[in-house]
Design an enzyme around this catalytic site. Structure first.
Site, short mmCIF file in Angstrom:
data_model
loop_
_atom_site.label_atom_id
_atom_site.label_comp_id
_atom_site.label_asym_id
_atom_site.label_seq_id
_atom_site.Cartn_x
_atom_site.Cartn_y
_atom_site.Cartn_z
CG ASP A 31 -19.02 -7.20 15.19
OD1 ASP A 31 -19.40 -7.42 16.36
OD2 ASP A 31 -17.89 -6.78 14.91
CB SER A 88 -10.45 -12.45 21.86
OG SER A 88 -11.20 -13.31 22.67
CG ASP A 137 -13.48 -2.82 13.91
OD1 ASP A 137 -12.88 -2.65 14.99
OD2 ASP A 137 -14.72 -2.88 13.85
CB THR A 139 -14.57 -8.91 12.24
OG1 THR A 139 -15.27 -9.02 13.48
CG2 THR A 139 -14.97 -10.06 11.33
CD GLN A 299 -13.62 -12.62 8.28
OE1 GLN A 299 -13.19 -13.66 8.78
NE2 GLN A 299 -13.26 -11.43 8.72
CG ASP A 306 -20.68 -4.86 17.97
OD1 ASP A 306 -20.94 -5.62 18.93
OD2 ASP A 306 -19.85 -3.93 18.05
CG HIS A 310 -21.63 -1.46 21.23
ND1 HIS A 310 -21.31 -1.95 22.47
CD2 HIS A 310 -20.84 -2.14 20.35
CE1 HIS A 310 -20.37 -2.89 22.36
NE2 HIS A 310 -20.07 -3.02 21.08
CG ASP A 348 -18.27 -10.67 16.67
OD1 ASP A 348 -19.51 -10.64 16.77
OD2 ASP A 348 -17.58 -9.65 16.48
CG HIS A 349 -19.35 -10.35 20.47
ND1 HIS A 349 -20.26 -9.32 20.40
CD2 HIS A 349 -18.21 -9.89 19.91
CE1 HIS A 349 -19.68 -8.28 19.82
NE2 HIS A 349 -18.44 -8.60 19.49
#
Lengths: 482, 169
Positions: A31, A88, A137, A139, A299, A306, A310, A348-349
């Site tokens: 993530d 998303s 969460d 994901t 998964q 992530d 942040h 994811d990003h």
């Protein structure tokens, strides 16, 4: 002969399709992991000439991750409205549709879309979902639930958290799956056979009863809010296992390593959860269990990359990258031995605009002005800005943030880390350390993310693709779509 | 078993994937795999409450915490009650990039410590691309203010505070 040509083409298509089939898919999500996260972790732990495990996978490319605005159509439609802000992504990967940032398992108009994990379960595959975040969460929940708003996590419903009138116009009845708390969905829909992660605080006694009724072996207890431990995990068995090891997100690895006797250190690592999940999903059916096992879909999420990005905490970010890559190695080793497993590693990003800056230099955030551009008289360089030589602003650059500048809350200075080729006396946080890292912001960015893959069909991940294409690649590999 | 009503499900079935798999137009799949009913789950009928608030009997003038599911994730600070409203700050202490959802539930009590009723502060972060500049900033520090409901005016002499909803990441 036309017919013969068509037949040959069909045969080639069939052969290609068969090459891209896999018995198992292991999907690993870092993530917030951008390309620089990978490079920085490589240089930190293995040196510039080393490789992370993910980097040894043969197929490599990039994935675009944009979202769409609420009520947007899908790409190609007249009502398509892309949104540069990235989230998303869980829904894009798991359901193959672009959607708005808060949505899980629904498209941008609120229509429920099946997830790969639901399709896998329905087709008789075994399924697992592992995360270092709360299992509610985005994901993990993107595979296990359908929600208008990702904040509808539970344990209780609230209209502000669960409804979205911009999508539905009027409030949905609370029986609608799309406004049902995600924890309630996970505890009852049976989508994942193996559920490992954090977020025990989202589940309650009624959820535990629902899980037990479905045959889950529940580690710890939602009823008493007793978290599971790595000892519980090690001894877990059965076709269905539910184990949450923290009331919230799991503890970062750096803290566990620094406090080995703490309660948090009893949480399993992502590697330990990965190994156990694979073992549970591949175990032979015992007497009385269904013999429908055709393979599995698993998964794995390294979520705290992530969350620590942040926070612009490079030391913890790097530690979580290492923990995630260690889990990749577990998956890679299994796939190499199994020979019929597709492993996909991606993100994811990107988060926070992580950057490696040249040793001894400084960023714009530390500067009194942007970089110089004083040569506008040169016809080859005559763009508009004219700026004098810049310099560090002492109020914005108070030293290395994990060193001399660590006590200044307004310090934009870099974090520095020793690399394997540094001299023995060089320490983290010193100007002599070889790896200098900085962040652009405290939020997600729109950068494409890397993807690495191994196994049947992995060559489809070479180059650049969009994240919704992952749904087709995985769905095709497992014969969930054709 | 609770039936899901008013549910929109995609009926689109598109087959033919491999070449298309690398494009932006990924294939769809049949919706039959979605569990749209959740056996045994009682549908919620209102906003969340905290059982701890009903069990408490705070003394006059007190502002006390009420137990909830997320008590290890925040601290309440700067609590004040002037008889008309209770104010304070929720400082989230777990991972924070954004506080997506937060509710602070206040229980108001009479002179005997009997619960009169509750009211709440609701924070909901609009998460649609950060179009609202006031909601795009990471927040660990959320100030709240909850007025005594009009029907209890003058009778509310103590307060309990709890957090039934908290989603942060």
């Amino acid at each position: 002969m036309v017919a013969g040509t068509a037949g040959a083409a069909s045969a080639r298509d069939d052969a290609r399709d068969n090459r891209n089939r896999a018995a198992n898919v292991i999907y690993l999500l870092g993530d917030g992991m951008g390309r620089t996260h990978v490079t920085a972790a490589r240089e930190r732990y293995y040196g510039t000439d080393g490789k992370l495990s993910m980097e040894t996978l043969p197929s490599q490319g990039f994935i675009s991750t944009y979202a769409v605005k609420k009520l947007s159509g899908q790409p190609g439609s007249k009502t398509f409205q892309p949104n540069a802000v990235t989230a998303s992504a869980a829904t894009a990967r798991s359901s193959g549709v672009k959607t708005y940032n808060a949505a899980l398992g629904v498209n941008a108009t609120g229509t429920v879309k099946p997830t790969i994990m639901e399709l896998a379960k329905k087709s008789g595959l075994r399924t697992g979902n592992v995360s270092t975040a709360e299992i509610t969460d985005a994901t993990p929940a993107g595979q296990l639930s359908h929600a208008l708003a990702r904040g509808c996590q539970g344990p209780v419903y609230s209209s502000a958290a669960c409804q979205d009138l911009a999508i539905t116009g009027t409030a949905l009845p609370t029986t609608d799956i799309r406004v049902t708390p995600i924890a309630d969905q996970i505890a009852r829909n049976g989508t994942a056979d193996v559920i490992l992660g954090g977020g025990l605080g989202r589940f309650d006694a009624v959820d535990e009863e629902a899980l037990t009724d479905q045959g889950y072996s529940v580690l710890g207890s939602p009823t008493t809010q007793t978290v599971a431990t790595k000892t519980d995990l090690a001894s877990a068995s059965g076709a269905k296992v539910f184990g949450l090891f923290n009331t919230g997100n799991l503890t970062i690895e750096k803290t566990k390593q620094e406090k080995p006797t703490s309660a948090e250190a009893q949480e399993p690592t992502l590697s330990e959860m990965t190994s156990k999940a694979i073992a549970l999903l591949t175990q032979k059916a015992s007497k009385g269990e269904s013999k429908t096992k055709k393979g599995f879909y698993l998964q794995i999420e390294g979520a705290l990359i992530d969350k620590r990005s942040h926070a612009n905490d490079a030391a913890q970010t790097l530690g979580e990258m290492k923990a995630f890559d260690d889990a990749v190695k577990i998956a890679k080793d299994f796939a190499a031995k199994d020979g019929n497993t597709l492993v996909i590693v991606t993100a994811d990003h990107e988060c926070a605009g992580f950057n490696i800056i040249e040793k001894g230099t400084f960023t714009n955030a530390e500067a009194s002005a942007p970089p110089a551009n004083v040569d506008s008289g040169n016809p080859a360089n005559n763009s508009t800005p004219i700026r004098p030589r810049n310099s560090k602003d002492a109020t914005r650059s108070a030293g290395i943030i994990n060193g001399a500048g660590s006590t200044d809350p307004k310090n934009f200075g870099p974090a520095t880390f020793r690399v394997p080729t540094d001299a023995a006396h060089v320490v983290d946080g010193s100007p002599e350390a070889g790896l200098w890292l900085s962040y652009l912001s405290g939020n997600h960015t729109g950068a494409d993310v890397p993807v690495y893959a191994y196994g049947p069909g992995s060559d489809q991940l070479n180059g650049t693709i969009d994240n919704i294409a992952l749904f087709g690649i995985v769905g095709h590999a497992l014969q969930l779509v054709s | 078993m609770i039936a899901v009503s008013g549910l929109a499900l995609s009926g689109l079935i598109v087959w033919g994937v491999n070449a298309a798999a690398r494009t932006a137009h990924a294939p769809s799949a049949p919706p039959f795999a979605v569990a749209t009913t959740l056996p045994g789950l009682a549908a919620p009928t209102g906003e969340p409450q905290l059982a701890s608030i009903a069990r408490m009997h705070p003394t006059t003038g007190a502002v006390v915490p009420a137990a909830g599911p997320f008590d290890d994730r925040f601290v309440l600070q700067d609590l004040r009650f002037d008889g008309a409203r209770v104010t304070g700050v929720v400082d989230v202490t777990s991972d924070v990039s954004e506080v997506l959802e937060l509710q602070v539930l206040a229980g108001f009590y009479d002179a005997d410590g009997a619960l009169l009723g509750t009211d709440r502060f609701v924070h909901h972060l609009t998460d649609d691309g950060g179009t609202d500049p006031t909601t795009g900033t990471p927040q660990e520090h959320t100030a709240f203010s909850i007025a005594v409901p009009a029907e209890f005016a003058g009778r509310a002499l103590s307060v309990s505070l709890g957090v039934p909803v908290l989603v942060n990441e």
